[in-house]
Design a protein around this motif. Structure first.
Motif, mmCIF file in Angstrom:
data_model
loop_
_atom_site.group_PDB
_atom_site.id
_atom_site.type_symbol
_atom_site.label_atom_id
_atom_site.label_comp_id
_atom_site.label_asym_id
_atom_site.label_seq_id
_atom_site.Cartn_x
_atom_site.Cartn_y
_atom_site.Cartn_z
ATOM 1 N N GLY A 156 9.477 -8.585 -2.173
ATOM 2 C CA GLY A 156 9.678 -7.170 -1.870
ATOM 3 C C GLY A 156 8.754 -6.229 -2.605
ATOM 4 N N GLU A 157 8.288 -6.644 -3.792
ATOM 5 C CA GLU A 157 7.428 -5.749 -4.569
ATOM 6 C C GLU A 157 5.955 -5.837 -4.161
ATOM 7 O OE1 GLU A 157 8.830 -3.415 -6.466
ATOM 8 O OE2 GLU A 157 10.589 -4.374 -5.554
ATOM 9 N N ARG A 158 5.647 -6.785 -3.289
ATOM 10 C CA ARG A 158 4.254 -6.919 -2.834
ATOM 11 C C ARG A 158 3.894 -5.724 -1.943
ATOM 12 N NH1 ARG A 158 3.112 -12.153 0.486
ATOM 13 N NH2 ARG A 158 3.436 -13.069 -1.571
ATOM 14 N N VAL A 159 2.679 -5.188 -2.124
ATOM 15 C CA VAL A 159 2.234 -4.099 -1.251
ATOM 16 C C VAL A 159 1.970 -4.662 0.144
ATOM 17 C CG1 VAL A 159 0.402 -2.416 -0.791
ATOM 18 C CG2 VAL A 159 1.265 -2.725 -3.125
ATOM 19 N N ALA A 160 2.598 -4.058 1.125
ATOM 20 C CA ALA A 160 2.314 -4.417 2.517
ATOM 21 C C ALA A 160 1.137 -3.584 3.006
ATOM 22 C CB ALA A 160 3.544 -4.162 3.390
ATOM 23 N N ILE A 161 1.210 -2.284 2.738
ATOM 24 C CA ILE A 161 0.221 -1.355 3.288
ATOM 25 C C ILE A 161 -0.351 -0.452 2.201
ATOM 26 C CG2 ILE A 161 -0.068 0.607 4.860
ATOM 27 C CD1 ILE A 161 2.207 -0.632 6.571
ATOM 28 N N HIS A 162 -1.671 -0.544 2.025
ATOM 29 C CA HIS A 162 -2.383 0.479 1.254
ATOM 30 C C HIS A 162 -2.872 1.477 2.294
ATOM 31 C CE1 HIS A 162 -2.700 -1.702 -2.552
ATOM 32 N NE2 HIS A 162 -3.255 -2.731 -1.972
ATOM 33 N N TRP A 163 -2.182 2.589 2.390
ATOM 34 C CA TRP A 163 -2.580 3.549 3.412
ATOM 35 C C TRP A 163 -3.531 4.593 2.811
ATOM 36 C CZ3 TRP A 163 -1.617 8.895 3.780
ATOM 37 C CH2 TRP A 163 -2.013 9.472 5.005
ATOM 38 N N VAL A 164 -4.605 4.885 3.537
ATOM 39 C CA VAL A 164 -5.573 5.886 3.096
ATOM 40 C C VAL A 164 -5.702 6.951 4.184
ATOM 41 C CG1 VAL A 164 -7.941 6.317 2.302
ATOM 42 C CG2 VAL A 164 -6.862 4.085 1.872
ATOM 43 N N GLY A 165 -5.366 8.187 3.841
ATOM 44 C CA GLY A 165 -5.462 9.278 4.796
ATOM 45 C C GLY A 165 -6.874 9.820 4.893
ATOM 46 N N GLU A 166 -7.168 10.480 5.983
ATOM 47 C CA GLU A 166 -8.539 10.981 6.132
ATOM 48 C C GLU A 166 -8.930 11.994 5.055
ATOM 49 O OE1 GLU A 166 -10.826 11.613 9.890
ATOM 50 O OE2 GLU A 166 -10.864 13.664 9.151
ATOM 51 N N PRO A 167 -8.044 12.943 4.684
ATOM 52 C CA PRO A 167 -8.451 13.893 3.649
ATOM 53 C C PRO A 167 -8.493 13.273 2.251
ATOM 54 C CG PRO A 167 -6.524 14.684 4.883
ATOM 55 C CD PRO A 167 -6.716 13.255 5.230
ATOM 56 N N GLY A 168 -8.180 11.999 2.125
ATOM 57 C CA GLY A 168 -8.275 11.357 0.820
ATOM 58 C C GLY A 168 -6.918 11.102 0.170
ATOM 59 N N ASP A 169 -5.837 11.552 0.793
ATOM 60 C CA ASP A 169 -4.514 11.236 0.244
ATOM 61 C C ASP A 169 -4.223 9.756 0.500
ATOM 62 O OD1 ASP A 169 -4.552 11.888 2.964
ATOM 63 O OD2 ASP A 169 -2.494 12.618 3.005
ATOM 64 N N SER A 170 -3.307 9.185 -0.249
ATOM 65 C CA SER A 170 -3.034 7.773 -0.038
ATOM 66 C C SER A 170 -1.578 7.472 -0.367
ATOM 67 C CB SER A 170 -3.953 6.908 -0.904
ATOM 68 O OG SER A 170 -3.686 7.139 -2.265
ATOM 69 N N ARG A 171 -1.123 6.332 0.114
ATOM 70 C CA ARG A 171 0.262 5.938 -0.099
ATOM 71 C C ARG A 171 0.343 4.417 -0.014
ATOM 72 N NH1 ARG A 171 4.824 7.681 4.378
ATOM 73 N NH2 ARG A 171 6.522 6.424 3.540
ATOM 74 N N ASP A 172 1.004 3.813 -0.970
ATOM 75 C CA ASP A 172 1.225 2.371 -0.902
ATOM 76 C C ASP A 172 2.666 2.115 -0.500
ATOM 77 O OD1 ASP A 172 -1.319 1.827 -1.728
ATOM 78 O OD2 ASP A 172 -0.764 1.182 -3.753
ATOM 79 N N LEU A 173 2.854 1.176 0.386
ATOM 80 C CA LEU A 173 4.206 0.801 0.803
ATOM 81 C C LEU A 173 4.409 -0.674 0.503
ATOM 82 C CD1 LEU A 173 4.400 2.527 4.267
ATOM 83 C CD2 LEU A 173 6.258 2.609 2.609
ATOM 84 N N THR A 174 5.412 -0.989 -0.306
ATOM 85 C CA THR A 174 5.717 -2.402 -0.544
ATOM 86 C C THR A 174 6.558 -2.906 0.629
ATOM 87 O OG1 THR A 174 7.800 -1.910 -1.640
ATOM 88 C CG2 THR A 174 5.826 -1.999 -3.039
#
Ligand code: 6R9
Length: 650
Positions: A89-107
């Motif tokens: 469950g703690e593994r990152v599934a998605i390293h998301w990178v937004g176009e303006p440079g924002d980002s979000r990791d989802l485990t």
């Protein structure tokens, strides 16, 4: 049809180090040849089934296949929950990178919560298994979450590329009779917010013209660019006010292996896009199997990045179902490769340590044009495998890709497949195959293809023929939504006697038996890896009040593979205003279909070349557009038409 095919082309054998650690083995081909169905049963067992299947394939209703008969499973559980249950469950599934440079990791654990909330909301508004949901979103995490939430409930999703026009969205919503449309307020286009919800409003209409099936429009806040976002009370709801308020616990049900997981509309040879239907069990089996073996994916170690958009099949199979069913960690990038500048992709590879990178040849050629000093400015040493998809890759681009992005060591998998095939069909196996630049090499273990002439006789090595798939495969399309006749006609009528699937591509074997895909043999163009039919663009052009007739062809283009070239005849009395008219016509296509379908060149001509039976001779227009000497013009009603066309282009 491009690449030169010589058997003497230099091969790239796998390195010892790579071969020693590869998931795939040469022995897989033998095993699959010995017992194809048993081989697929074994692949299916990589998934978690609630009820085991009792028959691998039922082909008695051909060309409608049933795979893993009697089996039930939940696709979303296979992509998310089972990894959490296995302690990942703690593994990152998605390293998301937004176009303006924002980002979000989802485990995986967070993904499970988000998918559960969305599923709870979809249920709360009364959606039940079998209902259709349209997803019209940029590449934000909620797009993937929405797809998985649909899968969790047995809702059939229909993702519509967010670059498509309101008109294109409407026809897809109507055809599928979608009850829910999920979208965002806006989307980033080269650093600037552009409206998207507005297109949904336009598409869905109002009053007598309203899209009848749609009950709700669910809006994710992305750009926040408009304080007075148009809103239809009762129909429109914000994601943050609804989904986010739901419980993060949801008990999933299992669905039949044949339950329709998604529809995806793709261009055919006529103007009307077809809704390709995919199954649950067979589709996921092959998406999962190919991801593991073709990309040599190692759980917990690799970072995968597929550059496709979820609006295309590549985004379905290799951004969502393939990687997530394997517990992968992947990058999901929202924007274009050159925002804010041409370094973007390489910065992302460097930052996240991307090990497996999968893009289309058109992007590789764009990188080549930008110059190697751009990738060279970054540490790309994490990359250990490269993939290519969407169109034939020319050997120069192949070699550049391997040398500049792959550090001269990374194997390249040139993967041939289609929206209809659901997952990769023809590709080298990394660590096994000695790949030749430009060749997709051979069908994967479990897949059977052939190259045949008009009569269905196998062609000899060196000769060009039609690519056919002569055995059913698990992720094969299960039909065209609501149009059984068109399904039979399009794919199964050409070689009806033999019962083969006709792919629409030309191909040949070289002297060593390596398979080279040469491109479409029908009226489908391939622009930067996007399928667009000539008929669609022609019908958009004829939709302009001034145009009497239009003929469209795909002409060879150095960067995009093919570029759209149009020839139009104006109506009597309509004045040719030159540039202004051309601009208007390009705009018309952009509005009716998408900016990606805008012709590169529009020629206003006095006449179109036609055969005596009234068919437009596209082959000759292609000769003109590609600057070749004209071929045989003897079947034309009036060969002098060409002089006029040529003069217009000069
Ligand atoms: C996955 C995807 C399918 C058409 C297909 C063919 C072309 C795809 C290719 C390739 C040569 C490859 N195509 N991969 N041609 N080599 N490796 O692209 O699906 O959008 O349905 O397009 O793309 O012409 O028939 P889709």
């Amino acid at each position: 049809m491009s690449p030169a095919t010589t058997s003497s082309a230099q091969g790239y054998p796998p390195s010892k180090e790579f071969a020693a650690q590869a998931n795939a083995t040469a022995e897989m081909y033998d095993r699959a040849d010995a017992d194809r169905l048993e081989f697929w049963a074994e692949q299916a067992r990589r998934l978690d089934w609630d009820t085991d299947f009792d028959q691998v394939l039922d082909w008695s209703g051909a060309p409608f296949a049933k795979w893993f008969v009697g089996g039930t499973l939940n696709v979303a559980v296979n992509c998310v929950d089972r990894h959490v249950a296995a302690g990942k469950g703690e593994r990152v599934a998605i390293h998301w990178v937004g176009e303006p440079g924002d980002s979000r990791d989802l485990t995986y654990a967070q993904l499970q919560d988000e998918v559960s909330k969305a599923a709870n909301y979809f249920s709360a508004i009364g959606l039940v298994a079998g209902d259709r949901v349209a997803i019209y979103m940029p590449m934000v995490p909620e797009a993937l979450i929405s797809m998985l939430a649909c899968a969790r409930l047995g809702l059939t999703h229909s993702v519509v590329f967010a670059g498509f026009s309101a008109g294109a969205l409407r026809s897809r919503v109507d055809d599928a009779e979608a009850k829910l449309v999920i979208t965002t307020d806006g989307q980033y286009r080269r650093g600037k917010p552009a409206p998207l919800k507005a297109a949904v409003d336009e598409a869905l209409g109002s009053g007598d013209d309203a899209a009848k099936s749609v009950e709700k429009v669910l809006v994710v806040r992305r750009t926040n660019h408009d304080e007075n976002l148009p809103w239809v009370d009762g129909r429109d709801v914000w994601w943050e006010d609804t989904v986010d308020e739901q419980s993060a616990t949801h008990s999933p049900e299992a669905f039949d292996a044949e339950h329709p997981l998604f529809l995806l509309y793709t261009s055919g040879t006529t103007g009307k896009p077809k809704g390709i239907v995919h199954s649950s069990g067979g589709y996921l089996t092959q998406a999962s199997y190919t991801f593991h073996n073709v990309f040599d994916h190692k759980e917990g170690r690799d970072v995968f990045w597929c550059g496709a958009d979820i609006g295309w099949v590549t985004g379905h199979s290799y951004l969502v179902y393939g990687p997530l069913s394997n517990g992968a960690t992947e990058v999901v990038y929202e924007g274009t490769p050159n925002s804010p500048n041409e370094h973007r992709h390489f910065e992302i590879i460097e930052k996240y340590g991307v090990t497996i990178y999968y893009i289309a040849p058109t992007l590789i050629r764009t990188f080549m044009k930008w110059g190697r000093e751009i990738p060279d400015a970054h540490d790309l040493s994490s990359v250990r495998l490269l993939g290519s998809v969407g169109e034939p890759i020319n050997p120069e681009a192949w070699k550049w890709y391997r040398e500049v992005i792959g550090g001269d060591t990374a194997p390249i998998v040139d993967t041939w497949w289609q929206t209809e095939t659901g997952a990769i069909m023809i590709s080298p196996l990394p660590g096994v195959t000695e790949a030749k630049p430009g060749s997709a090499m051979k069908p994967l273990p479990g897949i059977s293809a052939n190259i045949v002439d008009d009569q269905g006789n196998p062609v000899s090595h060196g000769e060009q023929g039609y690519l056919v798939l002569d055995q059913p495969w698990p992720s094969m399309l299960r039909g065209i939504w609501g149009d059984e006749d068109r399904f039979r006609e399009t794919y199964w009528s050409r070689f009806a006697e033999q019962g083969w699937y006709f792919a629409g591509d030309g191909a040949r074997y070289d002297d060593d038996g390596a398979l080279w895909v040469l491109g479409r043999v029908d009226d489908v163009m391939n622009i930067s890896g996007h399928r667009i039919s000539t008929a669609e663009v022609e019908s958009a052009l004829v939709g302009h009040a001034g145009v009497a007739e239009a003929a469209v062809i795909g002409a060879a283009d150095e960067t995009t593979g093919q570029g759209i070239v149009a020839f139009v005849i104006l109506r009597e009395g309509v004045e040719n205003t030159g540039e202004a008219l051309v601009k208007e016509l390009r705009e018309q296509v952009s509005i009716e279909i998408s900016p990606i379908a805008k012709p590169r060149e529009i020629n206003v001509v006095p006449e179109l070349p036609k055969t005596r039976s009234g068919k437009i001779m596209r082959r000759l227009l292609k000769d003109v557009a590609e600057g070749r000497e004209l071929g045989d013009t003897s079947t034309l009603v009036d060969p002098s038409v060409f002089e006029a066309i040529r003069q217009k282009r000069a």
